[in-house]
Design an enzyme around this catalytic site. Structure first.
Site, PDB file in Angstrom:
ATOM      1  CG  ASP A  67      -7.179 -21.863 -28.002  1.00  0.00           C
ATOM      2  OD1 ASP A  67      -5.714 -21.931 -28.367  1.00  0.00           O
ATOM      3  OD2 ASP A  67      -7.623 -22.517 -27.018  1.00  0.00           O
ATOM      4  CG  ASN A 136     -12.240 -21.597 -16.394  1.00  0.00           C
ATOM      5  OD1 ASN A 136     -11.250 -22.077 -16.995  1.00  0.00           O
ATOM      6  ND2 ASN A 136     -13.403 -21.123 -17.483  1.00  0.00           N
ATOM      7  CG  HIS A 138      -9.871 -22.429 -19.397  1.00  0.00           C
ATOM      8  ND1 HIS A 138     -10.309 -21.264 -19.513  1.00  0.00           N
ATOM      9  CD2 HIS A 138      -8.527 -21.943 -20.220  1.00  0.00           C
ATOM     10  CE1 HIS A 138      -9.890 -20.698 -19.539  1.00  0.00           C
ATOM     11  NE2 HIS A 138      -8.626 -20.715 -20.381  1.00  0.00           N
ATOM     12  CD  GLU A 143     -13.788 -21.674 -20.625  1.00  0.00           C
ATOM     13  OE1 GLU A 143     -13.240 -22.161 -19.168  1.00  0.00           O
ATOM     14  OE2 GLU A 143     -14.131 -20.985 -21.064  1.00  0.00           O
TER      15      GLU A 143
HETATM   16  N1  LIG Z   1      -7.431 -19.526 -24.763  1.00  0.00           N
HETATM   17  C1  LIG Z   1      -6.292 -19.129 -23.244  1.00  0.00           C
HETATM   18  C2  LIG Z   1      -5.462 -20.402 -23.031  1.00  0.00           C
HETATM   19  O1  LIG Z   1      -4.887 -21.143 -23.836  1.00  0.00           O
HETATM   20  C3  LIG Z   1      -4.692 -19.823 -21.972  1.00  0.00           C
HETATM   21  O2  LIG Z   1      -3.663 -20.514 -21.211  1.00  0.00           O
HETATM   22  C4  LIG Z   1      -5.280 -19.077 -20.593  1.00  0.00           C
HETATM   23  C5  LIG Z   1      -4.532 -18.506 -20.008  1.00  0.00           C
HETATM   24  O3  LIG Z   1      -3.763 -17.011 -20.468  1.00  0.00           O
HETATM   25  P1  LIG Z   1      -2.498 -15.965 -19.373  1.00  0.00           P
HETATM   26  O4  LIG Z   1      -1.938 -17.330 -19.992  1.00  0.00           O
HETATM   27  O5  LIG Z   1      -2.250 -14.963 -20.390  1.00  0.00           O
HETATM   28  O6  LIG Z   1      -3.098 -16.067 -18.033  1.00  0.00           O
HETATM   29  O7  LIG Z   1      -5.588 -17.953 -22.177  1.00  0.00           O
HETATM   30  C6  LIG Z   1      -6.697 -18.344 -22.596  1.00  0.00           C
HETATM   31  O8  LIG Z   1      -7.759 -19.301 -22.059  1.00  0.00           O
END
Ligand SMILES: N[C@@H]1[C@@H](O)[C@H](O)[C@@H](COP(=O)(O)O)O[C@@H]1O
EC number: 3.5.99.6
Length: 264
Positions: A67, A136, A138, A143
């Site tokens: 993404d 959440n 995702h 989402e």
């Molecule tokens: N788009 C990314 C996700 O791909 C990732 O898994 C998530 C969790 O991030 P973290 O690893 O910092 O908790 O954050 C972002 O929203």
């Protein structure tokens, strides 16, 4: 789902890095699906070390990131392209031409989404896809309410995700509310998926993903449909699993079987 419960985040990163290292050794021209967020950083550090030690090479590899924020160019320090360059690509022997991140500055984002899907297909599909998970549930920027067969598209971020990621942006700095993300259907087509989660803040999401119903409200629950999904978590992230001991038992048996197979 293979559920691997380890003591801490360092072990999670090492376990995940070994999967990617083995994949590159087996198939140097692998197509790797990559992720951002804080969780994969330690895994990338391990891959950098293995590359510097000459144990693995990315010279023939191709990568596709999950993404990108819509509205940021790759030069913006909070863009996921910039993150990937800083955290991995600048430190390994990969040809940057073979690294792909959805274009956050696309003139026509809808066309860019279609083109991204076409590039993945033309590369032969993703061999191993790395994933983190949002609080959440995702995956990528899919989402809650995302279609379980969705493809790469523009997605609106939830308030919770914007707040979670606000820590990366300076106060008052523009923070995008839109993204381009691989769809859940796109992710499910990877031959293998490897999801990392660490820390108590992910325990509810991990519980829903592994033990909850398959539902759009928890996009990661779609991984229940994947034939080769490995969920690597630390004890804190596993703390709300109801059948924790059973998963540990399965994994111990799995290790014994692997050891036996290695002797054949
Ligand atoms: N788009 C990314 C996700 O791909 C990732 O898994 C998530 C969790 O991030 P973290 O690893 O910092 O908790 O954050 C972002 O929203």
């Amino acid at each position: 789902m293979q559920i691997v419960i380890l003591d801490d985040a360092a072990q999670v990163a090492a376990y995940g890095a070994n999967i990617f290292a083995k994949q590159l050794l087996k198939k140097p021209a692998s197509v790797l699906g990559l992720a951002t967020g804080s969780t994969p950083v330690a895994l990338y550090q391990q891959l950098i070390e293995k590359n510097k030690a000459g144990d693995i090479s990315f010279s023939q590899a191709t990568t596709f990131n999950l993404d990108e924020y819509l509205g940021l160019t790759g030069e913006h320090p909070q863009s996921y392209r910039y993150f990937m360059n800083e955290q991995l690509f600048n430190h390994v022997d990969i040809d940057k031409q073979n690294t792909h991140v959805p274009p956050g500055d696309a003139v026509n984002p809808l066309v860019a989404c279609t083109e991204y899907e076409q590039k993945i297909t033309a590369a032969g599909g993703v061999d191993v896809q790395l994933l983190g998970i949002g609080r959440n549930g995702h995956i990528g920027f899919n989402e809650p309410s995302s279609g379980l067969t969705s493809r790469t598209r523009v997605k609106t971020l939830t308030k919770a995700t914007i707040e979670d990621n606000a820590r990366f942006f300076a106060e008052g700095e523009y923070q995008p509310h839109l993204s381009i993300t691989m769809g859940i259907g796109t992710i499910l087509e990877a031959k293998k998926v490897v999801l990392l989660a660490t820390g108590a803040s992910k325990a509810d999401a991990v519980h829903s993903m592994v033990e909850g119903p398959l539902m759009a409200k928890c996009p990661a629950s779609a991984l229940q449909l994947h034939k080769d999904a490995v969920i690597i978590i630390d004890k804190a992230a596993a703390s709300k699993l109801e059948d924790l001991e059973f998963y540990q038992h399965i994994e111990a048996e799995n290790q014994k079987l692997q050891a036996h197979l290695a002797t054949l």
